[in-house]
Write an enzyme that holds these catalytic residues in place. Structure first.
Site, PDB file in Angstrom:
ATOM      1  N   GLU A 114       0.822  -1.197   0.047  1.00  0.00           N
ATOM      2  CA  GLU A 114       0.144  -0.058  -0.130  1.00  0.00           C
ATOM      3  C   GLU A 114       0.980   1.320  -0.047  1.00  0.00           C
ATOM      4  O   GLU A 114       1.721   1.313   0.934  1.00  0.00           O
ATOM      5  CB  GLU A 114      -0.885   0.113   1.380  1.00  0.00           C
ATOM      6  CG  GLU A 114      -1.734   1.101   1.224  1.00  0.00           C
ATOM      7  CD  GLU A 114      -2.342   1.426   2.555  1.00  0.00           C
ATOM      8  OE1 GLU A 114      -2.366   0.907   3.496  1.00  0.00           O
ATOM      9  OE2 GLU A 114      -3.187   2.550   2.473  1.00  0.00           O
ATOM     10  N   ASP A 130      10.389   6.128  14.557  1.00  0.00           N
ATOM     11  CA  ASP A 130      10.170   7.684  14.156  1.00  0.00           C
ATOM     12  C   ASP A 130      10.707   8.317  15.468  1.00  0.00           C
ATOM     13  O   ASP A 130      10.053   8.274  16.433  1.00  0.00           O
ATOM     14  CB  ASP A 130       8.566   7.970  13.658  1.00  0.00           C
ATOM     15  CG  ASP A 130       8.333   9.385  13.388  1.00  0.00           C
ATOM     16  OD1 ASP A 130       7.285   9.719  12.988  1.00  0.00           O
ATOM     17  OD2 ASP A 130       9.519  10.417  13.586  1.00  0.00           O
ATOM     18  N   ASP A 137      11.233  11.971  16.804  1.00  0.00           N
ATOM     19  CA  ASP A 137      10.759  13.438  16.434  1.00  0.00           C
ATOM     20  C   ASP A 137      11.207  14.501  17.544  1.00  0.00           C
ATOM     21  O   ASP A 137      11.206  14.246  18.899  1.00  0.00           O
ATOM     22  CB  ASP A 137       9.193  13.477  16.393  1.00  0.00           C
ATOM     23  CG  ASP A 137       8.761  14.808  15.975  1.00  0.00           C
ATOM     24  OD1 ASP A 137       9.112  15.815  16.265  1.00  0.00           O
ATOM     25  OD2 ASP A 137       7.450  14.617  15.432  1.00  0.00           O
TER      26      ASP A 137
END
Lengths: 433, 509
Positions: free
Chosen positions: A44, A109, A111
């Site tokens: 996807e 991730d 951040d």
């Protein structure tokens, strides 16, 4: 380099997707050597188009299909999701419950906004050279653990384009990991716990796990320059009070006095180390462990991960070589060998490389007017002449390693499936890029 | 596995071959049995294992797992029921075989609902944990190897290379040296509960696990495999249930532990209606006590309550005529029209006595059935108060029953641990003022019988508070005879050999 105008994006993206995006390397990655049939076709992708239009369940038949669609839709952002049981763009035709996410890389991730409570130079979306070291330390600590503790071999670190970094772990066995194991891995890598209402976020027990010990050793290499000089965490009363909140009250007075007499953070930190180690020997306090100095270092420097990004198999994450719509910077791979030198402010923006391309093209056209060159060849050399080149090289190095491990797999399957492989995959590739 | 088609022959293996089929006193039940057994043996094995698992549960509540008392009592249960537990005993083939087959039979019965599965898995895990804990060290490696688990103990050299790391990582290890401690190297993903909390040393994708922690991992593996297998079995269940020989037994097993269903009582007609009020406070279990109270107060009960209470009353000896009178009297007080009662409700009462329609003589609900099915909603009074009442309300109820605060807190603790029937046993002990109720509660009518025994000082009384403690044969022995006769009556003269069970356990069915 710095001038980037978001209103130019549609034009810039058009050029980027036509001439610069490294499609053949990208396809090489996500096809994973063609070992599993339809692996790429069941992947996807999601696109964010102009005016924030978001479309999910995009999927493509092969590299040229991907190229055509990207050029047609000109996405502002591209996210990569999971490999599903069926082609995502046909998910509505599948019987209810049968359309399932099956595999995906393990992703992280990191951040910068998650560190707002411990960085004094910037906050929220801003970053600067002084706080970027947090990312450097995070990459070193996490990557070491993924490699040495978990044995993961194929790890791709990518700059997110604004204020953080992503990691893609692509080993075959890792792509199959369950959500529970992914969560477990994040838990293993987590040390800083608690939100705004929690002052002291790191508590160590008497036994120090090797993971923690090795992480502290990494932080030690950066701590003086990062924390005591650049961040200056003991600069004045306001800043050192925050640190005092992390140590027993019994030593507050002594520390306040010695802090006031000192001239800079380095001196104050030496005092703190001395007093804290004395305190460790005398006090068996439930609230504070015996490793006060380390707990402070970890709270200020240890990586902070978002578990939600990592645990879901169907989670969508920004694609490498995607453009950041606000900064214009390309999400480029980071060279692990040179992680200390990585400077997010020198990462090229889309406007910069488009301008580079224009300049080169004009020159080339003048030189090679009479030679007939195929469009493909033209395209494949284009990015090489821009500042994007070194980053694509890092990506290719990553791909080479992947290829080596997949060769073995392919040989095993080649006896029975060789025909299938050549028939289905190669015919659509066009000339090798 | 092919079914051999031989009838009536149990596999008779020579000594060595027998040992080869069951090389250890414990197992993970990875392979279903493939022999023929008679229906009688099928039933008996199943009943015995249910008894065993029930003991496992009770002992786990009464004693701390792992303590000497727990272990010795569990060992004696295993010995009594002739299941395997220990290595190096005489003649171990038969107990191991019984253990093997009975486990798979119970899978058929206990795969049917989420709660049954959870109960079954919990007891089987506790059983395995016990057996593993008494396994001698030198046998552990062999057992692990045979069980297809990738657990290898590492060599001494490998240990020395990383002993400090291993010691620093494992909370279960103290001291400065590893010594003779066995360390197992397993893929990190198999040690999820350990590595997520950083309680184990990881290197290059492997976890280095001390023996103590391996047990937890093994049990998790076991739980995962068994859980999957039960889900698989549940899918095959319609085929199983259509087998007329198996269906009554399997339903019976999962809903009634020892088989006594209280459908026929020797005391029919011995209770008069005016005794019921006083009986409800003295000898009824709390579920029926609250139903009776609600009926008296509201002059009405909804369907769930009428079923549960009505069948209970039948079980304690009410005749059909008494039942009709009882319900009608009460409903009329609630301003119900007598004709409406005759038309609507009396039919149902007659139906439940087997005098209408299918003419099945419905049996009173067992505890498990009450706890697991048909939970009460607003306006209902049926169900099990220990299971279905809010703890605060339960506390108030117990206080109104004049239970002491100590007793109440013990009961609430048991409820918190989901030991509902044991909580009810505790209630029994409190209202009859005995230390040990002396039975394992699984049926409201059983509660009533036992209560009457104590209050009426019958011959079968298990414990009189003033007499010194003398070991008495457990009532469950008595019930064995009842059980097999009850089941024999269910299955009459069906003594056929059975088709191989393995079809119900394998992936392809």
């Amino acid at each position: 380099m710095e001038t980037f105008d978001p209103t130019e994006l549609p034009e810039l993206l058009k050029l980027y997707y036509r001439r610069l995006f490294p499609y053949s390397q990208y396809y090489r990655w996500l096809n994973y050597g063609g070992v599993i049939k339809n692996y790429f076709q069941h992947r996807e992708f999601s696109f964010t188009l102009k005016d924030d239009i978001y479309i999910r369940y995009q999927s493509f038949n092969n590299q040229s299909d991907l190229e055509k669609e990207m050029q047609k839709m000109n996405p502002y952002k591209i996210d990569i999701g999971a490999v599903y049981s069926h082609r995502p763009n046909q998910h509505n035709t599948v019987k209810l419950g049968a359309f399932q996410a099956q595999e995906k890389e393990l992703v992280f991730d990191i951040d910068m906004t998650d560190y707002d409570d411990v960085r004094r130079c910037c906050s929220s979306a801003d970053i600067c050279p002084k706080c970027w070291t947090l990312m450097t330390m995070a990459i070193r600590i996490i990557d070491r653990a993924l490699k040495e503790d978990f044995g993961f071999k194929h790890r791709l670190w990518v700059y997110s384009g604004r204020r953080g970094v992503h990691c893609w772990v692509c080993d075959e066995s890792v792509r199959k990991l369950s959500s529970a194991v992914r969560s477990g891995i994040v838990e293993y890598l987590s040390l800083v716990k608690g939100g705004q209402d929690v002052k002291k976020k790191v508590h160590l027990s008497e036994k120090i796990h090797p993971f923690i010990r090795k992480s502290i050793n990494i932080i030690k290499k950066y701590f003086e320059e990062y924390a005591l000089v650049n961040q200056d965490i003991l600069e004045n009363k306001e800043s050192w009070d925050k640190i005092l909140a992390l140590v027993p009250e019994t030593i507050h007075d002594e520390l306040q006095q010695s802090f006031q007499k000192s001239h800079n953070s380095l001196q104050r930190w030496e005092h703190l180390k001395k007093v804290a180690s004395k305190c460790q020997n005398n006090i068996k306090n439930d609230k504070y462990g015996p490793w006060l100095e380390w707990e402070i270092m970890l709270q200020y420097c240890f990586p902070r991960l978002d578990i939600n990004v990592s645990k879901g198999i169907n989670h969508l994450l920004k694609s490498p070589f995607s453009v950041h719509p606000k900064t214009g910077r390309i999400s480029v791979p980071i060279d692990l060998q040179k992680v200390d030198q990585f400077d997010p402010f020198t990462v090229p923006t889309i406007s910069f490389i488009c301008r580079e391309l224009d300049a080169i093209s004009t020159n080339e056209e003048e030189k090679e007017e009479n030679e007939a060159e195929s469009d493909v060849k033209h395209r494949t050399r284009d990015y090489k002449k821009t500042s994007l080149a070194p980053y694509v090289k890092v990506f290719e190095h990553f791909l080479e390693n992947l290829d080596k491990s997949q060769k073995g797999e392919l040989l095993k399957k080649s006896d029975t499936h060789m025909c299938d492989y050549w028939m289905n995959n190669d015919s659509e590739l066009g000339k090798p890029g | 596995m092919e079914f051999s088609g031989r009838k009536w022959k149990t596999l008779r293996l020579a000594g060595d071959q027998r040992n080869a089929s069951y090389p250890h006193c414990l197992q993970f039940y990875l392979q279903p049995p493939c022999e023929n057994i008679s229906l009688i043996e099928f039933e008996n094995l199943a009943i015995d294992r249910v008894k065993l698992l029930k003991s496992v549960e009770n002992l786990g509540v009464s004693y701390m797992k792992g303590t000497e008392q727990y272990q010795s009592k569990l060992e004696s249960e295993l010995r009594k029921l002739k299941f395997s537990y220990r290595e190096n005993l005489e003649d171990e083939y038969e107990p191991r075989r019984r253990d093997h087959i009975s486990h798979f039979i119970l899978r058929l019965a206990y795969c049917q609902s989420e709660e049954l599965r959870r109960w079954f898995i919990q007891q089987e895990m506790d059983l395995l944990r016990f057996r593993f804990s008494i396994l001698p060290k030198d046998k552990i490696q062999d057992f692990l190897k045979d069980s297809q688990l990738q657990f290898e103990a590492i060599s001494d050299e490998e240990k020395t290379l990383r002993d400090q790391e291993i010691i620093a990582s494992s909370p279960s290890l103290s001291g400065l040296k590893l010594g003779f401690e066995s360390i197992y190297k397993i893929p990190f993903a198999d040690a999820l509960d350990l590595f997520r909390g950083r309680k184990v040393y990881l290197e290059d994708g492997f976890a280095y696990v001390p023996l103590k922690d391996i047990v937890a991992i093994i049990l998790n593996e076991f739980r995962a495999k068994l859980s999957k297998a039960l889900a698989l079995t549940a899918r095959s269940l319609p085929a199983v249930q259509s087998d007329e020989r198996l269906q009554p037994l399997l339903n019976h097993l999962s809903h009634s532990y020892t088989g006594q269903d209280y459908s026929t009582q020797g005391n029919v007609g011995k209770i008069s209606l005016d005794q019921i009020d006083s009986l409800s406070t003295k000898s009824f279990p709390p579920c029926m006590r609250q139903l009776h109270k609600a009926l008296r107060e509201n002059h009405h009960l909804r369907h769930g309550g009428r079923m549960q209470y009505g069948l209970f009353l039948k079980g304690i000896g009410l005749t059909l005529e008494q039942a009709l009178q009882f319900w009608k009297q009460e409903f009329i007080k609630g301003k119900m029209d007598p004709d409406k009662f005759d038309k609507g409700y009396s039919y149902n009462i007659r139906h439940s006595f087997g005098k209408e329609g299918k003419r099945t003589d419905y049996t009173p609900f067992s505890c498990l059935k009450i706890i697991l099915s048909n939970p009460p909603s607003q306006g209902d009074y049926h169900g099990c108060p220990f299971r279905h009442s809010d703890p605060e309300l339960l506390k108030q109820k117990l206080q109104s029953y004049k239970i002491s605060p100590g007793g109440i807190s013990q009961i609430l603790d048991l409820v918190k641990g989901t030991h509902y029937q044991v909580a009810c046993q505790k209630y029994f002990e409190m209202i009859h003022n005995v230390d040990d109720c002396g039975f394992s509660l699984n049926h409201p009518n059983q509660f009533f019988c036992e209560s009457q025994r104590i209050l009426n000082g019958g011959k079968d009384i298990k414990k009189e508070p003033i007499q010194p403690e003398t070991p008495q044969p457990k009532p469950s022995v008595q019930k064995t005879k009842d059980a097999s006769s009850a089941l024999a009556s269910l299955n009459s003269s069906l003594e056929m050999d059975m088709e191989g069970l393995e079809d119900y356990f394998s992936e392809d069915s």
